[in-house]
Design a protein around this motif. Structure first.
Motif, PDB file in Angstrom:
ATOM      1  N   SER A  57      10.725   6.126  -3.049  1.00  0.00           N
ATOM      2  CA  SER A  57       9.961   5.002  -3.117  1.00  0.00           C
ATOM      3  C   SER A  57       8.980   4.628  -1.852  1.00  0.00           C
ATOM      4  O   SER A  57       9.612   5.165  -0.921  1.00  0.00           O
ATOM      5  CB  SER A  57      10.795   3.742  -3.395  1.00  0.00           C
ATOM      6  OG  SER A  57      11.545   3.317  -2.322  1.00  0.00           O
ATOM      7  N   PHE A  58       7.962   4.267  -2.269  1.00  0.00           N
ATOM      8  CA  PHE A  58       6.978   3.978  -1.138  1.00  0.00           C
ATOM      9  C   PHE A  58       6.949   2.312  -1.353  1.00  0.00           C
ATOM     10  O   PHE A  58       6.523   1.659  -2.143  1.00  0.00           O
ATOM     11  CB  PHE A  58       5.663   4.426  -1.400  1.00  0.00           C
ATOM     12  CG  PHE A  58       5.669   5.853  -1.293  1.00  0.00           C
ATOM     13  CD1 PHE A  58       5.559   6.598   0.083  1.00  0.00           C
ATOM     14  CD2 PHE A  58       5.981   6.792  -2.253  1.00  0.00           C
ATOM     15  CE1 PHE A  58       5.341   7.991   0.206  1.00  0.00           C
ATOM     16  CE2 PHE A  58       5.874   8.193  -2.019  1.00  0.00           C
ATOM     17  CZ  PHE A  58       5.497   8.778  -0.825  1.00  0.00           C
ATOM     18  N   PRO A  59       7.650   1.633  -0.301  1.00  0.00           N
ATOM     19  CA  PRO A  59       7.862   0.117  -0.218  1.00  0.00           C
ATOM     20  C   PRO A  59       6.122  -0.579  -0.290  1.00  0.00           C
ATOM     21  O   PRO A  59       6.091  -1.789  -0.930  1.00  0.00           O
ATOM     22  CB  PRO A  59       8.447  -0.312   1.089  1.00  0.00           C
ATOM     23  CG  PRO A  59       9.265   1.025   1.264  1.00  0.00           C
ATOM     24  CD  PRO A  59       8.303   2.090   0.902  1.00  0.00           C
ATOM     25  N   ASP A  60       5.273  -0.022   0.189  1.00  0.00           N
ATOM     26  CA  ASP A  60       4.032  -0.775   0.174  1.00  0.00           C
ATOM     27  C   ASP A  60       3.143  -0.273  -1.346  1.00  0.00           C
ATOM     28  O   ASP A  60       1.846  -0.900  -1.329  1.00  0.00           O
ATOM     29  CB  ASP A  60       3.097  -0.126   1.135  1.00  0.00           C
ATOM     30  CG  ASP A  60       3.603  -0.414   2.355  1.00  0.00           C
ATOM     31  OD1 ASP A  60       4.192  -1.835   2.771  1.00  0.00           O
ATOM     32  OD2 ASP A  60       3.754   0.395   3.435  1.00  0.00           O
ATOM     33  N   LEU A  61       3.597   0.431  -1.953  1.00  0.00           N
ATOM     34  CA  LEU A  61       3.123   0.957  -3.325  1.00  0.00           C
ATOM     35  C   LEU A  61       3.864   0.656  -4.401  1.00  0.00           C
ATOM     36  O   LEU A  61       4.664   1.580  -4.840  1.00  0.00           O
ATOM     37  CB  LEU A  61       2.585   2.293  -3.061  1.00  0.00           C
ATOM     38  CG  LEU A  61       1.841   2.664  -1.939  1.00  0.00           C
ATOM     39  CD1 LEU A  61       1.698   4.170  -1.463  1.00  0.00           C
ATOM     40  CD2 LEU A  61       0.401   1.855  -1.963  1.00  0.00           C
ATOM     41  N   LYS A  62       3.707  -0.478  -5.137  1.00  0.00           N
ATOM     42  CA  LYS A  62       4.661  -0.952  -6.238  1.00  0.00           C
ATOM     43  C   LYS A  62       4.435   0.103  -7.203  1.00  0.00           C
ATOM     44  O   LYS A  62       3.465   0.681  -7.633  1.00  0.00           O
ATOM     45  CB  LYS A  62       4.047  -2.150  -6.833  1.00  0.00           C
ATOM     46  CG  LYS A  62       4.958  -2.585  -8.167  1.00  0.00           C
ATOM     47  CD  LYS A  62       4.578  -3.886  -8.457  1.00  0.00           C
ATOM     48  CE  LYS A  62       5.400  -4.432  -9.607  1.00  0.00           C
ATOM     49  NZ  LYS A  62       4.905  -5.653 -10.230  1.00  0.00           N
ATOM     50  N   GLY A  63       5.486   0.841  -7.757  1.00  0.00           N
ATOM     51  CA  GLY A  63       5.567   1.658  -8.737  1.00  0.00           C
ATOM     52  C   GLY A  63       5.333   2.975  -8.266  1.00  0.00           C
ATOM     53  O   GLY A  63       5.427   4.072  -9.260  1.00  0.00           O
TER      54      GLY A  63
END
Length: 95
Positions: A20-26
């Motif tokens: 996951s990329f915490p700064d990029l939802k979804g």
């Protein structure tokens, strides 16, 4: 210049690794092992940010490493994923 760096959180699970990329939802992906997860993370991040560019959305500012580490699960790893969205030009994306 379409070069971006975001921290990806790589979590082991029963099938390999989820990313996951915490700064990029979804903006999520996975892989059977760490190598495959990293390749897929780069591809996923590239496509995600290319869509932002195509829609003229502002690219979010990446969080600091300290912020990402403070909010990730204990068994996860954080890796800086770097991409160039210009590399994805000409790739047809589904809408």
């Amino acid at each position: 210049m379409p070069f971006y760096s975001f921290y990806g959180v790589f979590e082991p699970d029963e099938r390999g690794y989820s990313v996951s990329f915490p700064d990029l939802k979804g903006c999520l992906t996975c892989g059977d092992d760490m190598g495959e997860a990293l390749v897929r993370a780069k591809y996923t991040l590239e496509g995600y940010l290319s869509e932002y560019e195509d829609l003229d959305k502002g690219i979010p500012v990446p969080s600091s490493l300290e912020t990402v580490k403070a909010n990730m699960p204990e068994d996860a790893n954080v890796i800086l994923v770097e991409i160039n969205t210009e590399d994805s030009r000409g790739i047809e994306r589904l809408r």
